[in-house]
Design an enzyme around this catalytic site. Structure first.
Site: not given
Length: 161
Positions: A88, A130-131, A134
């Site tokens: 990351c 993953h995004e 976030h």
């Protein structure tokens, strides 16, 4: 058009869920341009708005030479499983094996308000998950198995983060 500084853990913006974009304003257009410019660098797969300090639900991506973005992404389908190294930009030099779905599909909108679907297997599927994590206020180390997470947190502390 600007390449923005990337926020790193323990910046609280990374742990704050992002708000949905409610209208396409000049500021949102500028944000998307900055996200695309900032992710368009070798080795960068994805970048969420909160990683550059903006609490809106937008991310950009750079996978296989294709650079793009999605506004208000919501994952509506996952399948399969992959287990592999993940890193990351907000946790520099920290790579750990992370379990994710192999396939992910998200829907959202573009700057014209038109529906966008972003989907893929492997690295694309991993990046979408993953995004979106976030944008929900999570970083990938939250998903690590407990013994691996302890090791990652020790590495973060020893690096002064």
């Amino acid at each position: 058009m600007a390449i923005r500084t990337i926020r790193v853990v323990p910046d609280p913006v990374l742990r704050t869920p992002c708000d949905p974009v409610t209208s396409i304003t000049p500021a949102v257009r500028s944000l998307v341009r900055d996200l695309v410019d900032t992710v368009d660098d070798p080795g960068r797969a994805g970048l969420s708005a909160n990683q550059i300090g903006v609490g809106l639900r937008v991310f950009s991506y750079n996978i296989g030479g294709k650079v793009g973005y999605i506004i208000n992404p919501v994952i509506d389908k996952t399948s399969g499983e992959q287990y592999g190294e993940e890193g990351c930009l907000s946790l520099p030099n920290l790579w750990y094996p992370t379990r994710r779905a192999d396939y992910a599909r998200a829907h959202g909108i573009d700057l014209d308000g038109k529906t966008v679907t972003l989907e893929g297997h492997g690295i694309m599927g991993r990046m979408i998950q993953h995004e979106c994590d976030h944008l929900d206020g999570h970083v990938y180390v939250d998903r690590l198995e407990s013994d691996v997470r302890r090791k990652a947190m020790q590495q973060l502390r020893s690096a002064g983060r």
